[in-house]
Scaffold this motif. Sequence first.
Motif, PDB file in Angstrom:
ATOM      1  N   THR A 130      43.703  58.616  37.151  1.00  0.00           N
ATOM      2  CA  THR A 130      44.452  58.940  38.360  1.00  0.00           C
ATOM      3  C   THR A 130      45.346  57.762  38.705  1.00  0.00           C
ATOM      4  OG1 THR A 130      42.660  58.103  39.771  1.00  0.00           O
ATOM      5  CG2 THR A 130      42.666  60.472  39.272  1.00  0.00           C
ATOM      6  N   PHE A 131      46.508  58.059  39.231  1.00  0.00           N
ATOM      7  CA  PHE A 131      47.466  57.030  39.582  1.00  0.00           C
ATOM      8  C   PHE A 131      47.966  57.287  40.999  1.00  0.00           C
ATOM      9  CE2 PHE A 131      47.535  57.752  35.040  1.00  0.00           C
ATOM     10  CZ  PHE A 131      47.373  56.480  34.539  1.00  0.00           C
ATOM     11  N   ARG A 132      48.130  56.195  41.731  1.00  0.00           N
ATOM     12  CA  ARG A 132      48.486  56.335  43.137  1.00  0.00           C
ATOM     13  C   ARG A 132      49.986  56.436  43.377  1.00  0.00           C
ATOM     14  NH1 ARG A 132      47.331  50.183  45.378  1.00  0.00           N
ATOM     15  NH2 ARG A 132      48.876  49.111  44.072  1.00  0.00           N
ATOM     16  N   GLY A 133      50.789  56.182  42.334  1.00  0.00           N
ATOM     17  CA  GLY A 133      52.232  56.177  42.517  1.00  0.00           C
ATOM     18  C   GLY A 133      52.830  57.565  42.614  1.00  0.00           C
ATOM     19  N   ASP A 134      54.117  57.607  42.919  1.00  0.00           N
ATOM     20  CA  ASP A 134      54.873  58.854  43.048  1.00  0.00           C
ATOM     21  C   ASP A 134      55.545  59.156  41.710  1.00  0.00           C
ATOM     22  OD1 ASP A 134      56.566  60.929  43.607  1.00  0.00           O
ATOM     23  OD2 ASP A 134      57.745  59.881  45.126  1.00  0.00           O
ATOM     24  N   ILE A 223      55.863  54.296  37.990  1.00  0.00           N
ATOM     25  CA  ILE A 223      56.177  54.556  36.582  1.00  0.00           C
ATOM     26  C   ILE A 223      54.935  55.037  35.842  1.00  0.00           C
ATOM     27  CG2 ILE A 223      56.845  53.447  34.413  1.00  0.00           C
ATOM     28  CD1 ILE A 223      58.784  51.726  36.026  1.00  0.00           C
ATOM     29  N   LEU A 224      53.788  54.400  36.083  1.00  0.00           N
ATOM     30  CA  LEU A 224      52.543  54.834  35.449  1.00  0.00           C
ATOM     31  C   LEU A 224      52.214  56.277  35.822  1.00  0.00           C
ATOM     32  CD1 LEU A 224      50.281  51.676  35.798  1.00  0.00           C
ATOM     33  CD2 LEU A 224      50.804  52.850  33.674  1.00  0.00           C
ATOM     34  N   ALA A 225      52.418  56.617  37.089  1.00  0.00           N
ATOM     35  CA  ALA A 225      52.138  57.987  37.531  1.00  0.00           C
ATOM     36  C   ALA A 225      53.041  58.975  36.817  1.00  0.00           C
ATOM     37  CB  ALA A 225      52.321  58.086  39.049  1.00  0.00           C
ATOM     38  N   TYR A 226      54.294  58.579  36.589  1.00  0.00           N
ATOM     39  CA  TYR A 226      55.203  59.467  35.866  1.00  0.00           C
ATOM     40  C   TYR A 226      54.807  59.582  34.395  1.00  0.00           C
ATOM     41  CZ  TYR A 226      59.116  61.025  33.101  1.00  0.00           C
ATOM     42  OH  TYR A 226      59.880  61.697  32.177  1.00  0.00           O
ATOM     43  N   VAL A 227      54.521  58.445  33.763  1.00  0.00           N
ATOM     44  CA  VAL A 227      54.180  58.459  32.335  1.00  0.00           C
ATOM     45  C   VAL A 227      52.957  59.336  32.071  1.00  0.00           C
ATOM     46  CG1 VAL A 227      53.488  57.048  30.369  1.00  0.00           C
ATOM     47  CG2 VAL A 227      55.219  56.203  31.953  1.00  0.00           C
ATOM     48  N   ALA A 228      52.033  59.371  33.033  1.00  0.00           N
ATOM     49  CA  ALA A 228      50.847  60.208  32.878  1.00  0.00           C
ATOM     50  C   ALA A 228      51.207  61.683  32.775  1.00  0.00           C
ATOM     51  CB  ALA A 228      49.882  59.974  34.037  1.00  0.00           C
ATOM     52  N   THR A 229      52.373  62.069  33.267  1.00  0.00           N
ATOM     53  CA  THR A 229      52.801  63.474  33.198  1.00  0.00           C
ATOM     54  C   THR A 229      53.584  63.772  31.927  1.00  0.00           C
ATOM     55  OG1 THR A 229      54.955  63.177  34.315  1.00  0.00           O
ATOM     56  CG2 THR A 229      53.004  63.436  35.723  1.00  0.00           C
TER      57      THR A 229
END
Length: 242
Positions: A130-134, A223-229
């Motif tokens: 899970t990532f807290r970023g947008d 960026i991490l939250a986006y890469v996870a998608t």
Amino acid sequence: MRRIMMLITLLWPLAALGQDGPMRIHAPEALRDSGLLDYLLPRFALKYGLRATVVDDPGAAIAFGADGVPVFTGPSQAWHLSHDGSQTAQKFEDWLRSDIGRRAIAAFAADGDAPFTAQIAVAAPVRELTFRGDPALGERLSLLHCGRCHVINETNRMKGMGATPSFGVLRTLGDWQRRFSTFYVLNPHPSFTQIKDLTPPFDVMRPPPIVPLSMTEDDLDAILAYVATVPPADLGAPIQSQ
């Protein structure tokens, strides 16, 4: 003098056998009935001069069961060892997990079969990342900061550098999260990347070779939250040689 030393060497195991009584080891009925411990314990005693007795007492200092360190498997379950941390108990654990102990476990045979193995397959716990970023902000930041070298998605499909892996290719790596979260210390990024309050300033004698990349830790979280998608790239089946 030599004869005395030989006599001491021969008698040392017997002296150890009498110290503090035998180790008390709890084992469930299924393990006791298998005969494995009757096979192993004399071999351990021969190695260290430490006797052990198997008891039906869950409160014993040493116990086989479902808790503790996995030591062997069979016939239909994994067996773990737990103990009180005493020196003697730790010695028993170390012996079971040593090459000698593992070979002894594998050599045990009952009715012509070898029902136990020291090869332990322990399933790793599945953790959901899970990532807290947008993610939406992360996509914009990825295109802005990373898109000059990497292909981020279809938006800049023709603008990345050929020798630089795309985000989709990087997502196929088992350690992609570590690579992205610490990219600023992985070459060539340190020479032109600044993370506010995290990385040291550039050496004035060695200016960045390209336009510096500057971001915050919150930007990195996005960026991490986006890469996870990002779906991992389909690299096809491995090449097979004949």
